[in-house]
Design a protein around this motif. Structure first.
Motif, mmCIF file in Angstrom:
data_model
loop_
_atom_site.group_PDB
_atom_site.id
_atom_site.type_symbol
_atom_site.label_atom_id
_atom_site.label_comp_id
_atom_site.label_asym_id
_atom_site.label_seq_id
_atom_site.Cartn_x
_atom_site.Cartn_y
_atom_site.Cartn_z
ATOM 1 N N LYS A 18 2.270 -36.879 0.348
ATOM 2 C CA LYS A 18 1.827 -37.739 -1.020
ATOM 3 C C LYS A 18 3.034 -36.411 -1.969
ATOM 4 O O LYS A 18 3.051 -35.532 -1.777
ATOM 5 N N TRP A 30 9.413 -47.622 -11.460
ATOM 6 C CA TRP A 30 9.303 -45.592 -11.098
ATOM 7 C C TRP A 30 10.327 -44.756 -10.976
ATOM 8 O O TRP A 30 11.372 -45.314 -9.910
ATOM 9 N N VAL A 107 1.324 -41.125 -5.155
ATOM 10 C CA VAL A 107 1.761 -41.933 -3.419
ATOM 11 C C VAL A 107 2.063 -41.769 -2.612
ATOM 12 O O VAL A 107 2.548 -40.209 -1.987
ATOM 13 N N ASP A 110 5.365 -43.562 2.229
ATOM 14 C CA ASP A 110 5.850 -44.717 2.683
ATOM 15 C C ASP A 110 6.057 -45.997 1.409
ATOM 16 O O ASP A 110 7.509 -46.655 0.981
ATOM 17 N N GLU A 111 5.717 -45.502 0.196
ATOM 18 C CA GLU A 111 5.521 -46.392 -1.031
ATOM 19 C C GLU A 111 6.130 -45.808 -1.723
ATOM 20 O O GLU A 111 6.796 -46.510 -3.354
ATOM 21 N N ASP A 113 9.032 -44.334 -1.120
ATOM 22 C CA ASP A 113 10.488 -44.731 -0.500
ATOM 23 C C ASP A 113 10.928 -46.496 -1.014
ATOM 24 O O ASP A 113 11.215 -46.774 -1.468
ATOM 25 N N GLN A 114 9.481 -47.597 -1.350
ATOM 26 C CA GLN A 114 9.549 -48.754 -1.810
ATOM 27 C C GLN A 114 10.087 -48.175 -3.334
ATOM 28 O O GLN A 114 11.032 -49.262 -3.907
ATOM 29 N N LYS A 115 8.899 -47.986 -3.916
ATOM 30 C CA LYS A 115 9.272 -47.737 -5.501
ATOM 31 C C LYS A 115 10.610 -47.161 -5.966
ATOM 32 O O LYS A 115 11.164 -47.658 -7.230
#
Length: 149
Positions: A18, A30, A107, A110-111, A113-115
């Motif tokens: 995380k 973010w 987070v 993976d999250e 990387d998305q944000k």
């Protein structure tokens, strides 16, 4: 163009699965905790200060994990982003600047990387790698010079 240096702290939990991220109240995007380096301040001092100001936690820097560069032509800025790997020295997260920071949260990678898609090779790569990636993010512009005339 005006030069701006920005220092970030890549803070992970002990399992390194995380990462701590923040969302500014003036933006829907973010980022890692961080911000502009002040006059007569080093990148490392700025990273430590910004982590404390934005999240309430103290960090110890372990070294640079990434350097990114970008031209924001619409703002007239040439920005150098330096991201440090950081280790938690305290764990009590608190928004100490509610006029700047809307959310601080842990987070999964993976999250993250998305944000935060601007880390070209992903957050996991920054955590695991000993190589310091450098990415020129190109020219970022909303308006062209011709449209300003």
């Amino acid at each position: 163009m005006y030069r701006v240096d920005v220092a970030y702290s890549l803070i992970t939990n002990e399992e390194q699965d995380k990462v701590l991220i923040v969302r500014n109240i003036h933006s829907s995007s973010w980022s890692l905790p961080g911000g502009a380096v002040e006059v007569d301040e080093s990148w490392s001092s700025a990273a430590i200060r910004e982590a404390r100001e934005e999240t309430g936690i103290e960090v110890e820097l372990l070294g640079i994990s990434a350097v990114n560069e970008c031209f924001f032509e619409d703002k007239g800025e040439h920005v150098i982003f330096v991201t440090f790997k950081a280790k938690l020295k305290s764990t009590d997260i608190m928004i100490t600047r509610p006029h700047e920071i809307a959310v601080v949260k842990w987070v999964g990678l993976d999250e993250a990387d998305q944000k935060m898609p601007y880390y070209k090779h992903g957050i996991r790569k920054l955590i695991e790698s000993d190589v310091i990636p450098y990415d020129f993010q190109g020219k970022q512009t909303i308006k062209t010079y011709n449209s300003l005339k």
